[in-house]
Design a protein around this motif. Structure first.
Motif, PDB file in Angstrom:
ATOM      1  N   ALA A  17       0.834  -1.203   0.000  1.00  0.00           N
ATOM      2  CA  ALA A  17       0.000   0.000   0.000  1.00  0.00           C
ATOM      3  C   ALA A  17       0.868   1.253   0.000  1.00  0.00           C
ATOM      4  CB  ALA A  17      -0.927  -0.006   1.211  1.00  0.00           C
ATOM      5  N   ILE A  18       1.932   1.251   0.782  1.00  0.00           N
ATOM      6  CA  ILE A  18       2.845   2.404   0.812  1.00  0.00           C
ATOM      7  C   ILE A  18       3.422   2.643  -0.574  1.00  0.00           C
ATOM      8  CG2 ILE A  18       5.093   3.199   1.674  1.00  0.00           C
ATOM      9  CD1 ILE A  18       4.325   1.796   4.353  1.00  0.00           C
ATOM     10  N   GLY A  19       3.826   1.579  -1.244  1.00  0.00           N
ATOM     11  CA  GLY A  19       4.353   1.718  -2.598  1.00  0.00           C
ATOM     12  C   GLY A  19       3.348   2.364  -3.537  1.00  0.00           C
ATOM     13  N   LEU A  20       2.098   1.974  -3.416  1.00  0.00           N
ATOM     14  CA  LEU A  20       1.061   2.565  -4.265  1.00  0.00           C
ATOM     15  C   LEU A  20       0.794   4.019  -3.885  1.00  0.00           C
ATOM     16  CD1 LEU A  20      -1.372  -0.470  -4.512  1.00  0.00           C
ATOM     17  CD2 LEU A  20       0.091   0.443  -6.315  1.00  0.00           C
ATOM     18  N   ALA A  30      -5.783   1.792  -4.511  1.00  0.00           N
ATOM     19  CA  ALA A  30      -4.854   0.905  -3.811  1.00  0.00           C
ATOM     20  C   ALA A  30      -5.598  -0.304  -3.250  1.00  0.00           C
ATOM     21  CB  ALA A  30      -4.133   1.658  -2.696  1.00  0.00           C
ATOM     22  N   ALA A  31      -6.771  -0.075  -2.690  1.00  0.00           N
ATOM     23  CA  ALA A  31      -7.565  -1.174  -2.136  1.00  0.00           C
ATOM     24  C   ALA A  31      -7.969  -2.160  -3.229  1.00  0.00           C
ATOM     25  CB  ALA A  31      -8.810  -0.627  -1.435  1.00  0.00           C
ATOM     26  N   ILE A  32      -8.353  -1.647  -4.379  1.00  0.00           N
ATOM     27  CA  ILE A  32      -8.719  -2.528  -5.496  1.00  0.00           C
ATOM     28  C   ILE A  32      -7.505  -3.312  -5.966  1.00  0.00           C
ATOM     29  CG2 ILE A  32      -9.450  -2.534  -7.911  1.00  0.00           C
ATOM     30  CD1 ILE A  32     -11.297  -0.134  -7.150  1.00  0.00           C
ATOM     31  N   ALA A  38     -11.559  -1.195   1.400  1.00  0.00           N
ATOM     32  CA  ALA A  38     -11.223   0.216   1.193  1.00  0.00           C
ATOM     33  C   ALA A  38     -11.078   0.963   2.515  1.00  0.00           C
ATOM     34  CB  ALA A  38     -12.276   0.888   0.314  1.00  0.00           C
ATOM     35  N   GLU A  39     -11.892   0.640   3.507  1.00  0.00           N
ATOM     36  CA  GLU A  39     -11.805   1.341   4.787  1.00  0.00           C
ATOM     37  C   GLU A  39     -10.470   1.096   5.485  1.00  0.00           C
ATOM     38  OE1 GLU A  39     -13.649   3.701   6.500  1.00  0.00           O
ATOM     39  OE2 GLU A  39     -14.364   3.855   4.451  1.00  0.00           O
ATOM     40  N   ALA A  40      -9.953  -0.101   5.393  1.00  0.00           N
ATOM     41  CA  ALA A  40      -8.650  -0.392   5.996  1.00  0.00           C
ATOM     42  C   ALA A  40      -7.563   0.418   5.302  1.00  0.00           C
ATOM     43  CB  ALA A  40      -8.337  -1.889   5.913  1.00  0.00           C
ATOM     44  N   VAL A  41      -7.595   0.440   3.984  1.00  0.00           N
ATOM     45  CA  VAL A  41      -6.575   1.164   3.225  1.00  0.00           C
ATOM     46  C   VAL A  41      -6.719   2.666   3.429  1.00  0.00           C
ATOM     47  CG1 VAL A  41      -5.581   1.521   0.928  1.00  0.00           C
ATOM     48  CG2 VAL A  41      -6.451  -0.738   1.564  1.00  0.00           C
ATOM     49  N   ARG A  42      -7.947   3.144   3.602  1.00  0.00           N
ATOM     50  CA  ARG A  42      -8.160   4.567   3.875  1.00  0.00           C
ATOM     51  C   ARG A  42      -7.499   4.953   5.200  1.00  0.00           C
ATOM     52  NH1 ARG A  42     -11.050   7.395   7.118  1.00  0.00           N
ATOM     53  NH2 ARG A  42     -12.326   5.659   7.798  1.00  0.00           N
TER      54      ARG A  42
END
Length: 61
Positions: A17-20, A30-32, A38-42
């Motif tokens: 996720a950091i890379g994205l 990023a979540a997709i 999506a909530e976790a990645v948000r």
């Protein structure tokens, strides 16, 4: 005794996720790309923006 049923993602997912985020992706794309909620990645993106990648990687779950 309570059992923690929350989904926890490993450090590799947060590194990806950091890379994205560094490539300019938002939390939705990023979540997709990572097949994560999506909530976790948000939340990860908010932490990344506020405190940086070191804090995000040290999170416990």
């Amino acid at each position: 005794m309570r059992v923690d049923l929350r989904v926890k993602h490993d450090i590799e997912a947060r590194k990806s996720a950091i890379g994205l985020f560094e490539l300019g992706h938002g939390y939705k794309s990023a979540a997709i790309a990572l097949s994560l909620p999506a909530e976790a990645v948000r939340r990860w993106q908010e932490i990344y923006r506020a405190f940086g990648s070191e804090v995000l990687l040290r999170m416990d779950g």
